[in-house]
Design an enzyme around this catalytic site. Structure first.
Site, short mmCIF file in Angstrom:
data_model
loop_
_atom_site.label_atom_id
_atom_site.label_comp_id
_atom_site.label_asym_id
_atom_site.label_seq_id
_atom_site.Cartn_x
_atom_site.Cartn_y
_atom_site.Cartn_z
N THR A 26 49.54 -23.81 116.13
CA THR A 26 50.08 -25.08 116.64
C THR A 26 48.91 -26.03 116.75
O THR A 26 47.79 -25.62 117.05
CB THR A 26 50.71 -24.91 118.04
N GLU B 194 56.46 -23.43 115.84
CA GLU B 194 57.06 -22.22 116.45
C GLU B 194 58.47 -21.92 115.95
O GLU B 194 59.02 -20.86 116.23
CB GLU B 194 57.11 -22.38 117.98
N LYS C 142 57.89 -41.04 134.32
CA LYS C 142 58.76 -40.98 135.48
C LYS C 142 58.40 -42.13 136.38
O LYS C 142 57.28 -42.19 136.89
CB LYS C 142 58.60 -39.65 136.20
N TRP D 90 63.53 -40.94 134.90
CA TRP D 90 62.94 -40.80 133.58
C TRP D 90 63.20 -42.02 132.70
O TRP D 90 64.31 -42.52 132.63
CB TRP D 90 63.55 -39.58 132.87
P1 ADP Z 1 52.36 -29.93 117.64
O1 ADP Z 1 53.23 -29.28 118.69
O2 ADP Z 1 50.99 -29.46 117.69
O3 ADP Z 1 52.50 -31.42 117.59
P2 ADP Z 1 54.35 -29.28 115.69
O4 ADP Z 1 54.36 -29.81 114.33
O5 ADP Z 1 54.77 -27.90 115.88
O6 ADP Z 1 52.90 -29.45 116.22
O7 ADP Z 1 55.18 -30.28 116.58
C1 ADP Z 1 56.45 -30.02 117.08
C2 ADP Z 1 56.89 -31.17 117.92
O8 ADP Z 1 57.01 -32.35 117.14
C3 ADP Z 1 58.24 -30.99 118.54
O9 ADP Z 1 58.17 -30.22 119.71
C4 ADP Z 1 58.65 -32.43 118.82
O10 ADP Z 1 58.09 -32.91 120.01
C5 ADP Z 1 58.04 -33.17 117.67
N1 ADP Z 1 59.06 -33.41 116.64
C6 ADP Z 1 59.25 -32.75 115.49
N2 ADP Z 1 60.28 -33.28 114.79
C7 ADP Z 1 60.76 -34.31 115.52
C8 ADP Z 1 61.82 -35.26 115.35
N3 ADP Z 1 62.59 -35.27 114.28
N4 ADP Z 1 62.00 -36.16 116.34
C9 ADP Z 1 61.23 -36.18 117.44
N5 ADP Z 1 60.22 -35.33 117.66
C10 ADP Z 1 59.98 -34.39 116.71
#
Ligand code: ADP
Length: 540
Positions: A182, A329, A439, A444
């Site tokens: 990650t 994940e 917040k 929120w």
């Molecule tokens: P990191 O967590 O290090 O940024 P990831 O690529 O695994 O790497 O990121 C996943 C996160 O990206 C998700 O938990 C979400 O917050 C965000 N994300 C992914 N796709 C979308 C989407 N279509 N819209 C909004 N947020 C998104």
């Protein structure tokens, strides 16, 4: 009574064999660092993948050994995507945008024994290799330059492997196939280990017509890097279905991408919103220059896809933007935003607004969300809670991590860290990441909704909304805006633009104008950096 069907293992070599047998002449096209075009076919690619696997074995690598990659999207990198897991090793994609210290830490945590590296990235490797257990350096040597001492040429490893008969070994579907860490936005990187089974099932889920709906005859341009979140499974999905595949190399500027889209008659593009925004700007700046007649669909995800982008591609370029949500994940595809059957629009922007949600879960992905006050939230599109997911391609535990156990619930769901509402039809709407939540006075505010709206302003190129300390309400939203070249906008104009759509107390208290929003290796806004920078903005 036991079921009596064949216990065929769900392993990636089945996809490799299928592509080789059924689609031997279908093209795979890459752009090299020197911009020249590399054309091959699935027949050739899978034959070379077998030789590469045999070559890796001949170096003394054993089952389960980690083979890292540090490379742009290229034909050779895609070959490694098959050779490494199908040979029984674990393909560990390193994110080349990370700091060398982070790469050293990750490669050591993963226990990488070998690395496949682009020649143009050797200077980066040099900055961290000494601090890792890497024994073998295999160079994709497109320039034909001299190799560092002890390094091998990718082509020589393939030649070594071709010297003896070799078939991919029979593997258990539970065996590790790949791993990915990650990236930086949520603290220390954590290793996610994909199994052959999870990769195969993810590929099936992704290919469904109600998901990406790809088919033979399509041509996919994966701008999404092979080094991030499993490249959304594109190399496997394309090979399984026999799609033509285009790999853009390091040339990710809009002009280079548009040249590939038109030249190769690409039908499907996969990329994050920032890259798609660049393509959109490239199109708008050069009307009539590009023939987009083949291009039908863009699958976009990784961060929220602004509604105005969906609308602009649909109305002005006849490209259908299909948003996906997922995480490293979750392999990553977990939900996909397609209009549900029987959808009735009541206003002109309803369709785009629906598509701007993160969509409904892909089959076998189960979702729910909870908050501290009410427990599991109602699916009413209003209540907000942290999204939890469960499914066969969701991480079950992190690799070699001493923290992270809190991400799993006692009954075996994964806590995503995303704050969402779930609508009655099961579509997810991301309001924020839990660490980015604003917040104010105990309520929120959705930074995602505000920034999407601000990015719809004609003078705005990019916008982030963050919560900063404020004496009366504890925290208040402020906007951080990058203007389009030659355009300006004031804080008052931003507020005017937002006012019709949001409650008064959602309005940002201030707007800061900067040259560029700091981004993570995956192109996501680094809001923690902005929060630090503007922490005192409302405290005077
Ligand atoms: P990191 O967590 O290090 O940024 P990831 O690529 O695994 O790497 O990121 C996943 C996160 O990206 C998700 O938990 C979400 O917050 C965000 N994300 C992914 N796709 C979308 C989407 N279509 N819209 C909004 N947020 C998104």
């Amino acid at each position: 009574m036991r079921g009596q069907m064949m216990d065929v293992q769900l392993t990636l070599d089945v996809i490799a064999r299928r592509a080789e047998q059924l689609f031997p002449n279908v093209a795979v096209v890459g752009r090299r660092p020197d911009r020249s075009i590399h054309r091959t076919t699935y027949g050739e690619m899978m034959r070379r993948a077998r030789h590469l696997a045999a070559g890796l074995e001949s170096l003394g690598l054993s089952r389960g050994d980690r083979v890292a990659t540090l490379a742009w999207n290229s034909v050779q990198h895609a070959e490694a995507y098959f050779a490494v897991p199908c040979g029984g090793f674990v393909c560990h994609t390193l994110n080349l945008r990370l700091h060398p210290d982070e790469l050293a830490w990750i490669a050591t945590n993963a226990g990488d024994r070998a690395i496949i590296v682009d020649d143009v990235l050797l200077p980066l490797l040099q900055q961290f290799r000494d601090r890792t257990p890497i024994e073998h350096v295999i160079v994709i040597n497109t320039s034909g330059g001299a190799l560092p001492p002890g390094a091998m040429d990718f082509e020589d490893v393939i030649a070594r492997g071709s010297a003896r008969p070799y078939e991919f070994p029979a593997l258990a579907e539970s065996a590790a196939a790949a791993m990915c860490y990650t990236s930086g936005t949520t603290g220390k990187p954590k290793g996610v280990v994909y199994s052959h089974r999870s990769q195969v099932l993810h590929c099936f889920g992704e290919c469904m017509s109600s998901a990406l709906g790809m088919r033979e005859g399509d041509c996919a341009l994966a701008i999404v890097p092979l080094f991030h979140a499993n490249a959304w499974g594109f190399p496997y999905a394309c090979a399984m279905l026999g799609l033509r595949q285009v790999l853009p190399g390091p040339h990710l500027d809009a002009a280079s991408l548009l040249e590939l889209i038109t030249g190769e008659r690409v039908t499907i593009v996969a990329g994050v919103p920032t890259v798609m925004n660049g393509i959109l700007a490239g199109l708008e700046a050069n009307p009539g220059t590009y023939d987009l007649s083949a291009w039908q669909m863009a699958t976009v995800g990784g961060s929220a896809v602004p509604q105005h982008m969906i609308k602009a591609f649909r109305e002005r370029h006849q490209v259908d933007v299909v948003q996906g949500w997922g995480m490293t994940e979750t392999s990553p595809l977990a939900s996909i935003s397609r209009l549900p059957h029987g959808f009735v629009a009541t206003g002109p922007d309803d369709e785009d607004a629906y598509r701007a949600r993160q969509g409904r879960p892909v089959p076998f992905m189960e979702i729910r969300a909870r908050n501290e006050e009410t427990g599991l939230i109602a699916w009413d599109g209003v209540a907000m809670g942290e999204l939890e997911v469960r499914g066969p391609w969701v991480v079950g535990e992190y690799y070699h991590a001493d923290d992270g156990a809190e991400r799993f619930t006692p009954d075996g769901w994964f806590r995503t860290g995303d704050i969402v509402s779930i609508h009655a039809d099961g579509s997810i709407q991301i309001r924020d990441r839990s660490k980015d939540v604003i917040k104010t006075g105990g309520e929120w505010v959705s930074s995602v909704a505000l920034e999407n709206a601000i990015m719809g302003h004609p003078a705005v190129a990019e916008a982030a909304v963050i919560g900063v300390p404020e004496p009366k309400w504890m925290e208040r939203p402020i906007a951080v805006v990058v203007c389009k070249p030659g355009k300006t906008v004031t804080h008052e104009e931003i507020v005017e633009h937002l006012r019709p759509h949001f409650a008064k107390w959602w309005m940002p208290d201030a707007t800061e104008f900067i040259d560029a929003i700091p981004k993570s290796g995956a192109g996501k806004f680094l809001k923690n950096v902005l929060r630090e920078r503007f922490a005192a903005r409302l405290m005077t």
